[in-house]
Design an enzyme around this catalytic site. Sequence first.
Site, PDB file in Angstrom:
ATOM      1  CE1 TYR A   1      -3.563   2.678   0.874  1.00 57.60           C
ATOM      2  CE2 TYR A   1      -2.123   3.258   2.702  1.00 57.60           C
ATOM      3  CZ  TYR A   1      -3.213   3.538   1.899  1.00 57.60           C
ATOM      4  OH  TYR A   1      -3.941   4.675   2.108  1.00 57.60           O
TER       5      TYR A   1
ATOM      6  CE  LYS B   1      -2.884   6.017  -0.664  1.00 56.34           C
ATOM      7  NZ  LYS B   1      -3.977   6.851  -1.228  1.00 56.34           N
TER       8      LYS B   1
END
Length: 231
Positions: free
Chosen positions: A49, A53
Amino acid sequence: LQGGLALLEGLRAHGNRPRFVFSSSGAVFGGPVPDLIDDDFAPTPLTSYGSQKLIVEALVQDYTRKGFIDGVSIRLPAICIRPGKPNKAASGFYSGIIREPLNGVEAVVPVSRDIVHSSASPRSAVGFLIHAAEIDSDRIGHRRSLNMPGVFCTVGEQIEAMARVAGPQYLRLLRDEIDPAIERIVSTWPKGYRATRAKDLGFTAEANFDEIIRIYIEEEMPDRLPPVSNR
């Protein structure tokens, strides 16, 4: 990641160099990290994750450099207290351990109460996004990723704030039950940001967690708090 790239490519094809605000995350920083992260601290994500990002942040930086967009990435703290029902996000309990008791529902505290984190209300999150959309591009400069301000506190201090604002009776609806997977994830996240650049650019958040709770009550349950049995 692919969704972010597709959106950026669509904006590039459209032209007109639009302002693009990307909601990033403290997950771009991997442990070990200092208690308060400075603006110059290097992002080294420890999760997929966080990696996704950070890659989109790099794309926003590059597409801005090439003049395809006028982009800015804002790294949000934990946004709570979120209204609605619980979700599966690892950070969701930060909202749930306050929201559920205030609505008369039992909640599990899945991590140690000494876990430290940074929070801001949904109201502040909206303010971050609007300010990022409207701020003069020249003021941002060439570094297009910004750490947002927030309230620096432990999970235990967050719970103590609920007792102060709403009453100690709501503490009866909390049950400590450590979830090793959630604790492992959140323990790698930054505890908070100094957010010097963001503050200098006019981004603001709450001063304390009591204020965050009062905002939730004002916006989501303005008439009254539900009763909790004294038994």
